[in-house]
Design a protein around this motif. Structure first.
Motif, short mmCIF file in Angstrom:
data_model
loop_
_atom_site.label_atom_id
_atom_site.label_comp_id
_atom_site.label_asym_id
_atom_site.label_seq_id
_atom_site.Cartn_x
_atom_site.Cartn_y
_atom_site.Cartn_z
N UNK A 68 54.62 54.86 63.41
CA UNK A 68 55.41 53.64 63.21
C UNK A 68 54.50 52.43 62.97
N UNK A 69 53.24 52.52 63.41
CA UNK A 69 52.33 51.38 63.27
C UNK A 69 51.90 51.13 61.84
N UNK A 70 52.11 52.11 60.96
CA UNK A 70 51.62 51.99 59.58
C UNK A 70 52.58 51.15 58.73
N UNK A 71 52.27 49.88 58.63
CA UNK A 71 53.13 48.93 57.90
C UNK A 71 53.18 49.26 56.41
N UNK A 72 52.20 50.03 55.92
CA UNK A 72 52.17 50.33 54.48
C UNK A 72 52.55 51.77 54.19
N UNK A 73 53.13 52.46 55.18
CA UNK A 73 53.51 53.86 54.99
C UNK A 73 54.50 53.97 53.83
N UNK A 74 54.33 55.05 53.03
CA UNK A 74 55.34 55.28 51.99
C UNK A 74 56.31 56.38 52.42
N UNK A 75 56.22 56.74 53.71
CA UNK A 75 57.15 57.73 54.26
C UNK A 75 58.51 57.07 54.53
N UNK A 76 59.56 57.68 54.00
CA UNK A 76 60.90 57.07 54.09
C UNK A 76 61.35 56.92 55.55
N UNK A 77 60.99 57.87 56.41
CA UNK A 77 61.39 57.80 57.81
C UNK A 77 60.73 56.60 58.51
N UNK A 78 59.43 56.48 58.30
CA UNK A 78 58.69 55.37 58.93
C UNK A 78 59.21 54.03 58.39
N UNK A 79 59.44 53.98 57.09
CA UNK A 79 59.97 52.74 56.50
C UNK A 79 61.34 52.41 57.10
N UNK A 80 62.15 53.45 57.30
CA UNK A 80 63.49 53.23 57.88
C UNK A 80 63.40 52.68 59.29
N UNK A 81 62.50 53.24 60.09
CA UNK A 81 62.35 52.77 61.47
C UNK A 81 61.85 51.33 61.49
N UNK A 82 60.86 51.04 60.65
CA UNK A 82 60.30 49.68 60.65
C UNK A 82 61.32 48.66 60.13
N UNK A 83 62.10 49.04 59.13
CA UNK A 83 63.11 48.11 58.61
C UNK A 83 64.20 47.88 59.67
N UNK A 84 64.51 48.93 60.41
CA UNK A 84 65.48 48.77 61.50
C UNK A 84 65.01 47.71 62.49
N UNK A 85 63.72 47.77 62.89
CA UNK A 85 63.23 46.77 63.84
C UNK A 85 63.18 45.38 63.22
N UNK A 86 62.85 45.31 61.93
CA UNK A 86 62.83 44.01 61.26
C UNK A 86 64.23 43.40 61.27
N UNK A 87 65.24 44.24 61.06
CA UNK A 87 66.61 43.72 61.04
C UNK A 87 67.10 43.39 62.46
N UNK A 88 66.67 44.18 63.42
CA UNK A 88 67.05 43.86 64.82
C UNK A 88 66.47 42.51 65.25
N UNK A 89 65.27 42.24 64.75
CA UNK A 89 64.61 40.99 65.13
C UNK A 89 65.43 39.78 64.68
#
Ligand code: SAH
Ligand code: DHB
Ligand code: MG
Length: 219
Positions: A171-192
């Protein structure tokens, strides 16, 4: 510290805390026999879902990602008489295995399984809202959409749990091109940006490696 002490600790706490349980053991062995992936929550995590549901007095629960019904059995067991668990699953085969496992566990009457992509099913569940508890555990790329629906179908005090948000630290990889990681990070961005929630993350180790879940309360 390594994976072996984590799994040894899982074994110790399972034997110290959990009772032998035919329905749960059967759900895992039937899932394995049917070729389902071994990615259900661990026994101690299942008990944790059960306890959270009971602690908040959940009467209506919505799960996204049924698999063979292992977490669903734990959640359904926490329901009071007349309670309901709605669980969403993409794969017909997984849903069929889950139905048998839930029925064998004696909780089948409390559980509706909807087969299909959750993003197509969720808009049809408005009449069942509000739900007291959500367990989001399906395709991680869609987590932002699932959380958005949970917020729509929540009441103040509802709890949303999102599994697998740490993923061994990926999850720490802000530049991941993995759809799952991107989904988790976008979820936290939206929760914020979301004013209606208060959230934390519980990091976990054990049978499922190093991972964790988001614990969210709707204000
Ligand atoms: N909650 C289960 C594990 C779920 S595994 C347990 O702990 O016992 C994730 C499940 O989500 C799989 O069965 C997979 O088929 C399902 N899934 C994947 N994409 C989905 C989608 N778009 N809609 C609904 N379910 C989906
Ligand atoms: C996977 C999915 C899960 O929900 C989980 O808890 C562990 C692993 C996976 O798709 O690999
Ligand atoms: Mg999971």
């Amino acid at each position: 510290m390594n994976d072996s002490v984590w799994t040894d600790a899982d074994r110790y706490f399972e034997s110290a805390i959990l009772k032998d349980d035919d329905a749960l053991r059967g759900a895992l062995s039937e899932s394995k026999a049917a070729g389902l992936p071994a990615i259900a929550v661990s026994p101690l995590q299942g008990k944790q879902l059960y306890l959270i549901a009971k602690m908040i007095g959940a009467k209506k629960i919505l799960e996204v990602g049924t698999l063979g019904g292992y977490s669903a059995i734990w959640l359904a067991r926490a329901l009071p008489p007349g309670g309901k668990l709605v669980t969403l699953e993409y794969e017909q085969k997984h849903a069929d295995v889950a139905r048998k496992n839930l029925d064998r566990a004696g909780v089948g009457a409390l559980v509706d399984i909807h087969v299909g992509a959750a993003i197509g099913t969720l808009p049809k569940l408005a009449s069942e809202a509000p739900f007291d508890l959500f367990f989001i555990d399906a395709d991680k790329a869609s987590n932002p959409d699932y959380v958005a629906f949970a917020l729509k179908y929540a009441r103040p005090g509802s709890v949303i749990i999102v599994d697998n948000v740490v993923r061994g630290g990926r999850v720490l990889d802000a530049h991941s091109d993995n759809a799952d990681i991107k989904g988790v990070r976008r979820m936290f961005a939206e929760l914020e940006k979301e004013g209606r929630v208060e959230a934390t993350v519980i990091q976990t180790v054990g049978d499922k490696g190093y991972d964790g879940y988001a614990l969210i309360r709707v204000i």
